[in-house]
Every structure is written in structure tokens, then in C-alpha cells.
Design a protein around this motif. Sequence first.
Motif, PDB file in Angstrom:
ATOM      1  N   CYS A   7       0.761  -1.064  -0.159  1.00 58.99           N
ATOM      2  CA  CYS A   7       0.143   0.075  -0.088  1.00 58.99           C
ATOM      3  C   CYS A   7       0.914   1.306  -0.085  1.00 58.99           C
ATOM      4  N   HIS A  33      -2.662  -3.679  -7.857  1.00 54.23           N
ATOM      5  CA  HIS A  33      -2.847  -3.528  -6.732  1.00 54.23           C
ATOM      6  C   HIS A  33      -4.057  -2.900  -6.176  1.00 54.23           C
ATOM      7  N   CYS A  37      -7.536  -3.650  -3.691  1.00 54.61           N
ATOM      8  CA  CYS A  37      -7.266  -2.766  -2.475  1.00 54.61           C
ATOM      9  C   CYS A  37      -8.030  -1.788  -2.697  1.00 54.61           C
ATOM     10  N   CYS A  40      -6.512   1.743  -1.230  1.00 50.86           N
ATOM     11  CA  CYS A  40      -5.773   2.359  -2.282  1.00 50.86           C
ATOM     12  C   CYS A  40      -6.650   3.055  -3.356  1.00 50.86           C
TER      13      CYS A  40
END
Length: 69
Positions: A7, A33, A37, A40
Motif C-alpha cells: 500500500c 494493486h 485494495c 488504495c
Amino acid sequence: MLFLYTCKQAHQKLSENLDRELSLTERAQLKLHLSMCASCSNFKTQMQTIRMAMKQMAAGKSSDQDPQQ
Ligand SMILES: [Zn+2]
């Protein structure tokens, strides 16, 4: 070979993206990512909002925004 961003790395890349164009690899890793996530993903949305506001300021637009939130 792609590796997963932490992160912290993802946040860093999102910040860097405001100053420079990310490479294809960086963008691919970031996208990967972000797809997994939520936090994020939210951060990215905030960054885009900031970026848009900065662009509008740079373009010299007045702040007649919609008051509804
Ligand atoms: Zn994350």
C-alpha cells in the motif's frame, strides 16, 4: 516479472503520477494493486479529485462549483 506493490508503494506511485507519467510497468503494477485494495482505490479517487482541482486552478477557472455535496 510483476510483483505486488505494498500500500505504501501504491500511495507513492499515485503521488508520483501527479508529477510525472508512470511507466507501463508501474501503471500495470499499480492497477493490479488497486484492483485488490479498496483503500488504495479510494486514495486514487482522492488524488484524481486533487489533480482535477489543480488543473482547473492552472487553467484559471473560477470556483463556481456545484454547492451540493
Ligand atoms: Zn493498498
